[in-house]
Design a protein around this motif. Structure first.
Motif, PDB file in Angstrom:
ATOM      1  N   ILE A 176      -1.417  -8.566   5.802  1.00 40.37           N
ATOM      2  CA  ILE A 176      -2.911  -9.306   6.112  1.00 40.37           C
ATOM      3  C   ILE A 176      -2.590 -10.919   6.195  1.00 40.37           C
ATOM      4  O   ILE A 176      -3.164 -11.182   6.996  1.00 40.37           O
ATOM      5  N   LEU A 177      -2.019 -11.309   5.463  1.00 42.37           N
ATOM      6  CA  LEU A 177      -1.825 -12.893   5.323  1.00 42.37           C
ATOM      7  C   LEU A 177      -1.063 -13.392   6.383  1.00 42.37           C
ATOM      8  O   LEU A 177      -1.296 -14.208   7.034  1.00 42.37           O
ATOM      9  N   LEU A 178      -0.283 -12.543   6.818  1.00 40.17           N
ATOM     10  CA  LEU A 178       0.703 -12.945   7.995  1.00 40.17           C
ATOM     11  C   LEU A 178       0.192 -12.415   9.456  1.00 40.17           C
ATOM     12  O   LEU A 178       0.684 -12.646  10.516  1.00 40.17           O
ATOM     13  N   ALA A 200       2.790  -4.100  10.174  1.00 41.43           N
ATOM     14  CA  ALA A 200       3.344  -3.972   8.972  1.00 41.43           C
ATOM     15  C   ALA A 200       2.729  -3.345   7.791  1.00 41.43           C
ATOM     16  O   ALA A 200       3.476  -3.099   6.833  1.00 41.43           O
ATOM     17  N   LEU A 201       1.492  -3.185   8.070  1.00 43.46           N
ATOM     18  CA  LEU A 201       0.718  -2.508   6.831  1.00 43.46           C
ATOM     19  C   LEU A 201       0.898  -1.075   7.003  1.00 43.46           C
ATOM     20  O   LEU A 201       0.507  -0.380   5.957  1.00 43.46           O
ATOM     21  N   ILE A 202       1.274  -0.396   8.198  1.00 44.99           N
ATOM     22  CA  ILE A 202       1.133   0.930   8.289  1.00 44.99           C
ATOM     23  C   ILE A 202       1.956   1.811   7.414  1.00 44.99           C
ATOM     24  O   ILE A 202       1.595   2.809   6.563  1.00 44.99           O
ATOM     25  N   ALA A 260       2.116   5.414   2.194  1.00 43.85           N
ATOM     26  CA  ALA A 260       2.522   5.444   1.009  1.00 43.85           C
ATOM     27  C   ALA A 260       1.289   5.579  -0.042  1.00 43.85           C
ATOM     28  O   ALA A 260       1.460   6.661  -0.694  1.00 43.85           O
ATOM     29  N   MET A 261       0.304   4.676  -0.089  1.00 43.49           N
ATOM     30  CA  MET A 261      -0.693   4.784  -0.826  1.00 43.49           C
ATOM     31  C   MET A 261      -1.570   5.733  -0.623  1.00 43.49           C
ATOM     32  O   MET A 261      -1.941   6.759  -1.529  1.00 43.49           O
ATOM     33  N   GLY A 321      -7.595  -0.466   0.997  1.00 45.98           N
ATOM     34  CA  GLY A 321      -6.819  -0.470   2.286  1.00 45.98           C
ATOM     35  C   GLY A 321      -7.668  -0.181   3.626  1.00 45.98           C
ATOM     36  O   GLY A 321      -7.698  -0.975   4.706  1.00 45.98           O
ATOM     37  N   ARG A 322      -8.302   0.998   3.366  1.00 48.69           N
ATOM     38  CA  ARG A 322      -9.171   1.482   4.504  1.00 48.69           C
ATOM     39  C   ARG A 322     -10.064   0.550   4.939  1.00 48.69           C
ATOM     40  O   ARG A 322     -10.518   0.121   6.180  1.00 48.69           O
ATOM     41  N   VAL A 323     -11.076  -0.071   3.883  1.00 49.79           N
ATOM     42  CA  VAL A 323     -11.961  -0.981   3.976  1.00 49.79           C
ATOM     43  C   VAL A 323     -11.610  -2.305   4.457  1.00 49.79           C
ATOM     44  O   VAL A 323     -12.201  -2.705   5.607  1.00 49.79           O
ATOM     45  N   TRP A 324     -10.582  -2.537   4.094  1.00 49.09           N
ATOM     46  CA  TRP A 324     -10.078  -4.247   4.598  1.00 49.09           C
ATOM     47  C   TRP A 324      -9.618  -3.984   6.098  1.00 49.09           C
ATOM     48  O   TRP A 324      -9.727  -5.109   6.660  1.00 49.09           O
ATOM     49  N   THR A 325      -9.099  -2.890   6.211  1.00 47.79           N
ATOM     50  CA  THR A 325      -8.788  -2.786   7.830  1.00 47.79           C
ATOM     51  C   THR A 325      -9.959  -2.934   8.635  1.00 47.79           C
ATOM     52  O   THR A 325     -10.069  -3.165   9.781  1.00 47.79           O
TER      53      THR A 325
END
Length: 837
Positions: A646-648, A653-655, A660-661, A678-682
Motif C-alpha cells: 500500500i505504501l509503495l 505485491a499485495l496479492i 495467505a491471510m 485487507g479486502r476493505v482497504w483494497t
C-alpha cells in the motif's frame, strides 16, 4: 574554650560548647559525665576541663588510687578518668559523692563495660547535666580540624568509619602528595595497619575472634569458645574499644587489616560460609594472590557455582581466582563462560568456549551446547544456534533436548518428534523445570500447525509460569515467556501476552540478566496496545545503565522506530530510522523476531527505503514457508507485506500476502481480522468507500493490537470520500483508535504525564495539538493527516487560535504560541507561509 581540640568533642560541636558552658554555670558545682569509646578523647577533655576550671579559680583534683574521695571538699571538683575500671568499693564511695548535688564531680567512662555500681553514679550526675558523648567524628568536625583534606575528606571518614582514634591516626598519616598518585589511599591503609593490629592484640580473645569473623564476612558466633560474654556484649565491647562502629561493623580499614594477615584457612572458611558478605569485596579474593592451593581453588569454585544463578559478577571473580590458585581452566569452562554470558560479555564467553570446550568434561556437552546456542541467539543468529545443537545432539537431557527443538523452530526447521520408545518411563521424576519444558515443547509444536488448537496458548502460558517458578537461570535460545507472548499476539490475544510478560517480570524469569529482554517485550506489547507512555517507560527500564546484546539492541531500536512511526511526523521517523539503521541490520530474522521484522518492513517503506529490509523480509517469508505457513507466526509478516504494498503503491505485491491471510482466516482470529481489513482497504484504494465496512474493519484491527493500522484505514477512507458526514464519521473513528497525544495517561496510572502549563493555557486540548503542529511548520494538509482532521478543519482551528491570542501577524502568532505552549523558538525551520491564513 577555643583551645579544646575539635576531634574530641561530641557529635555536634555547637551542642558541646553548650554542655561545657553548663559545667561552668555560676553558683553551681561542676558536675558532668563524659562518655565515649577508647581513643575518643575523654582523658584529653578532662585535662582541658581541669585547666579551664583552674583558670577560673575553681580547685580541682584528678582522682588517683590514693585519693581520699570522702575527704575531698564538695567545692573541689573531683575529676575521675576510666571510671569503668574502678572496683566496687571505689564506685560506692563515688556514688555517695554523686548523691550530694553540691559536690563537684566530673566522671569519664567508656561505654563498656558497665558495672552495676557505676550506673547510679552516671544517673545522678546526668540529672544535673546531659552527658557529653564522644564518639564518631562528623564531616563538619573533620572539616573544621583539617580544612586542607579537600577531596580526601570523604575517603578518611569512609576508611575509619568516623571512629575518633582512627580519624586522628589517618589525618596524621595523610599526605597530599601520596594521595595524588594513590586515589584508593592504599598508603593510608598500610600506615594504619600496624596500629590496628597492635590494638587487636590487646583486646580479649573473644572480641578478637568477633572482629576477625566480621571482617571476613563470617556470621559471628556468641560464646565461640564456650566462654566469655554473649554476642551483644561483644559488640558493645568492640565499640568501646574503638574497633566497631555504632552499627556493629568493623571500620573498613580495620576489616582490611584483618584480611591482610588472615591465614589462608580462615579465608577459605569465609569463602565456604553461606551468605558471606565479604565475598563481594575484592580484598578477600586478593588474599589468595600468589597462592597455589588445591583447597583454596576448590573452595572458590564451589562457592562460585553456588552464587552463579544470583550474582554472576561475584561468580566470575571467584572463578578467575580459582584458576589463579591452580584449578584446571577446562574443568570450569562452562561456569566461566556462563558467568560471562550472564554479564553480557558475549565475546569473552565465546572465546572461553572456543578455547576450552574440546577438553571439557564429557558430561558437560549438553550444557556447553546450551550455552553456545544461547550465545549465537543473543547475537541474533538463531540459525547457528540450531546448527550448534545439530552438531552436539543432547541425547540424555530432556531439558536440553527441548531447548534444541526451540532453536530448530526459531531457525525455520520443523522440530523432529522426540524419540521416546513406547512405554518408556520418564528418565527422571517430574520437576518444575522438566514439566515446563514438556508444556513448552507441546505448545510450540501446536502453534506450528495450520490449525492451532486452543490448548496451545494454555500450554505455553503454563510453561512460562512453571519455568518462572523453577528459578532456572541457565542459557537458552529464547525465554518461555517470550515464546508464549509472541504466540499469543499471533493468535490475536494481546491481553494474554501482557499477562504472560508481566508475570515473568514479577517472577524474574530466567534471572536478572534476562530482565531487559522481558522489559523490551513489555514495551512492544504496550506499543501494540496504544499505550506509548508505558512503552517508553519499559523501553527506558530495559536500556538504562546496561549494554544490550545485539538481538536486544536491535529490538530496542525497532521499538523506537515503532513509536516514531505512530507518534511522530515523517521527518521524525526518518531521523530515528537513520540513527537506528546500523543497529537493526546486525541480526538475522528468526521465528521469534517476526513481529519486530514486520514493523521494520513497514517503516522502511514509509521512509522510502524498502530495499533496506528487502533481504530480511524475504528471509522471514522463506522461514515461515519452510515451517508450512503456520498462521500463528506468519500472519503478521504477511500483513506487513500488505502495508508495504500500500505504501509503495504496488497493488500486485499485495496479492500473495492477501491470499495467505485469506487461507489462514478460518483458523486464526488475527488472520480473519486482517483478511477482512485487507479486502476493505483494497476497495478504498480503488475508490469505493463503504463507511460501515471501513469502520467495522478498522475497529476489528484494533481488537487484535492493530489500532494504528485501523486508524490509518479509517483515515484513508475519509480521504477518498466526498460525503462530509462519512468524512467526519471516519475521521472521528481514526481519532478514537489512535489519539495523537502520546502524553495522555494510558490508564490514569502513575506513569501518566501531562504538560505542566496546560492548566494555564488559553487553548483547548485540540487547539494545543494544532498549535504544536503549527510550530513544527506543518501545512493545513499535514496537520489534518497527523491528527485525522480535514485541512479545512485545521484552518478553522488556526483561525480560532489567532483570535483567542489576539495575534496581529504571522510572526506574532508564532511568538504567542511559543509562550502559550512554553516552547523555545526553533533554531532553524520556521512554519511555512501556507500553513497559516
Amino acid at each position: 574554650m577555643s583551645a579544646l581540640p575539635t576531634l574530641i568533642v561530641a557529635r555536634d560541636w555547637t551542642a558541646s560548647h553548650a554542655q561545657l558552658d553548663d559545667i561552668r554555670f555560676p553558683g553551681e558545682s561542676a558536675r558532668a559525665v563524659v562518655s565515649g569509646s577508647a581513643g575518643s578523647g575523654k582523658s584529653t577533655l578532662l585535662r582541658s576541663l581541669a585547666r579551664m576550671l583552674a583558670d577560673e579559680g575553681v580547685e580541682t583534683v584528678m582522682s588517683r588510687a590514693a585519693t581520699d574521695i570522702p575527704a575531698t571538699p564538695p567545692s573541689t571538683v573531683l575529676l575521675v578518668d576510666d571510671a569503668h575500671q574502678l572496683d566496687v568499693d571505689r564506685l560506692r564511695v563515688l556514688a555517695d559523692r554523686a548523691d550530694d548535688p553540691d559536690a563537684g564531680l566530673i566522671v569519664a567512662a567508656r561505654t563498656w563495660p558497665a558495672p552495676a555500681e557505676l550506673a547510679p553514679v552516671l544517673f545522678r550526675l546526668e540529672r544535673s547535666h546531659p552527658a557529653i558523648l564522644l564518639g564518631e567524628v562528623t564531616r563538619p568536625q573533620l572539616r573544621s580540624e583539617r580544612p586542607d583534606l579537600g577531596d580526601c575528606e570523604d575517603a578518611v571518614l569512609h576508611l575509619t568509619g568516623g571512629i575518633a582514634w582512627l580519624v586522628h591516626e589517618c589525618v596524621g598519616a595523610h599526605d597530599d602528595t601520596d594521595c595524588a598518585d594513590d586515589p584508593e589511599h592504599r598508603t593510608l591503609h598500610e600506615s594504619l595497619r600496624p596500629r590496628i593490629l597492635h590494638r587487636l592484640m590487646s583486646v580479649s580473645p573473644d572480641l578478637r575472634r568477633l572482629v576477625d569473623d566480621l571482617s571476613l564476612g563470617l556470621a559471628p558466633l556468641a560464646n565461640a569458645d564456650g566462654r566469655g560474654e554473649d554476642l551483644e556484649s561483644l559488640l558493645s565491647e568492640g565499640y568501646a574499644e574503638g574497633l566497631l562502629t555504632g552499627d556493629g561493623r568493623p571500620a573498613p580499614v580495620v576489616a582490611e587489616s584483618v584480611r591482610a594477615v588472615a591465614p589462608v584457612t580462615r579465608v577459605i572458611d569465609a569463602i565456604q560460609s553461606p551468605g558471606s558478605s565479604a565475598l563481594r569485596d575484592e580484598v578477600v579474593l586478593r588474599s589468595f594472590d600468589g597462592i597455589t592451593d588445591a583447597r583454596a581453588s576448590a573452595a572458590l569454585a564451589a562457592r562460585a557455582r553456588a552464587v552463579l544463578p544470583g550474582d554472576a559478577a561475584l561468580a566470575a571473580a571467584l572463578l578467575e581466582q580459582s584458576v589463579a590458585c591452580g584449578a584446571d581452566p577446562a574443568a570450569m569452562v562452562r561456569e566461566r563462560a556462563q558467568a560471562a554470558w550472564m554479564l553480557g560479555r558475549l565475546d569473552e564467553a565465546g572465546v572461553l568456549l572456543d578455547t576450552h570446550a574440546a577438553s571439557a568434561p564429557a558430561d558437560s556437552s549438553g550444557e556447553l551446547a546450551d550455552l553456545a546456542a544461547a550465545l549465537w541467539a543473543d547475537r541474533g543468529m538463531v540459525r547457528l544456534a540450531d546448527e550448534t545443537y545439530r552438531a552436539r545432539i543432547p541425547r540424555d537431557d530432556p531439558a536440553s533436548a527441548t531447548r534444541a527443538r526451540v532453536a530448530a523452530a526459531g531457525a525455520g526447521r520443523t522440530p523432529a518428534p522426540q524419540a521416546v520408545a513406547p512405554g518408556s518411563p520418564m528418565p527422571t521424576p517430574p520437576s518444575l523445570l522438566l514439566t515446563a519444558y514438556e508444556l513448552l515443547d507441546r505448545g510450540l509444536v501446536a502453534t506450528l500447525s495450520a490449525t492451532t488448537p486452543i490448548s496451545a496458548l494454555s500450554d505455553l502460558q503454563r510453561a512460562s509460569e512453571l519455568y518462572t517458578a523453577s528459578a532456572d537461570s541457565g542459557p537458552s535460545v529464547e525465554l518461555p515467556a517470550v515464546i508464549a507472548a509472541a504466540a499469543a499476539i499471533g493468535l490475536g490475544d494481546l491481553k494474554s501476552a501482557q499477562t504472560i510478560v508481566d508475570d515473568a517480570l514479577t517472577g524474574a524469569q530466567g534471572g536478572s540478566h534476562r530482565e531487559p529482554r522481558l522489559e523490551l517485550w513489555s514495551a512492544w506489547i504496550s506499543l501494540q496496545r496504544e499505550r506509548p507512555v508505558e512503552a517508553r517507560a519499559a523501553l527506558a527500564r530495559a536500556t538504562h545503565g546496561r549494554a544490550l546484546s545485539p538481538r536486544d539492541d536491535a529490538f530496542a531500536a525497532t521499538i523506537e522506530i515503532g513509536l516514531a512511526r505512530r507518534y511522530d511526523d515523517a521527518a521524525g521517523l526518518a531521523a530515528v530510522w537513520e540513527a537506528s539503521h546500523a543497529r537493526i541490520t546486525r541480526v538475522e530474522p528468526d521465528l521469534y523476531s517476526l513481529l519486530p521484522l514486520g514493523e521494520l518492513v513497514i517503516a522502511a517503506a514509509r521512509v522510502g527505503a524498502p530495499e533496506a529490509m528487502e533481504a530480511s523480509f524475504e528471509a522471514g517469508l522463506s522461514l515461515v514457508a519452510a515451517l508450512g505457513e503456520p498462521p500463528a507466526w506468519s500472519t503478521s509478516l504477511h500483513w506487513a507485506g500488505i502495508q508495504r504494498g500500500i505504501l509503495l503503491n504496488r497493488p500486485k505485491a499485495l496479492i500473495p500476502h492477501a491470499r495467505a491471510m485469506v487461507s489462514a482466516a478460518s483458523h486464526n482470529r488475527l488472520a480473519a481480522r486482517m483478511a477482512q481489513a485487507g479486502r476493505v482497504w483494497t476497495s478504498v484504494l480503488a475508490g469505493t468507500v463503504d463507511p460501515d465496512a471501513v469502520e467495522n474493519a478498522a475497529r476489528g484491527l484494533a481488537t487484535v493490537g492493530l489500532a494504528w493500522d485501523g486508524a490509518r484505514l479509517a483515515g484513508h477512507g475519509a480521504g477518498r470520500s466526498d460525503d462530509r458526514k462519512v468524512i467526519a464519521r471516519l475521521l472521528a473513528c481514526a481519532r478514537e483508535l489512535h489519539p495523537r497525544d502520546s502524553l495522555r495517561p494510558a490508564d490514569g496510572g502513575e506513569h501518566a504525564e501531562a504538560p505542566d502549563s496546560a492548566g494555564d493555557s488559553p487553548l483547548s486540548e485540540r487547539e494545543r495539538e494544532v498549535a504544536e503542529l503549527v510550530l513544527q511548520g506543518k501545512t493545513y494538509a499535514e496537520i489534518g493527516e497527523a491528527i485525522f482532521i480535514s485541512p479545512r478543519t485545521a484552518e478553522h482551528h488556526i483561525a480560532h487560535i489567532r483570535r483567542r491570542l489576539d495575534a496581529t501577524s504571522r510572526s506574532d502568532l508564532l511568538a504567542k504560541l511559543r509562550i502559550a505552549l512554553d516552547v523555545a523558538a526553533p533554531p532553524t525551520r520556521a512554519a511555512p507561509e501556507e500553513s497559516l491564513p
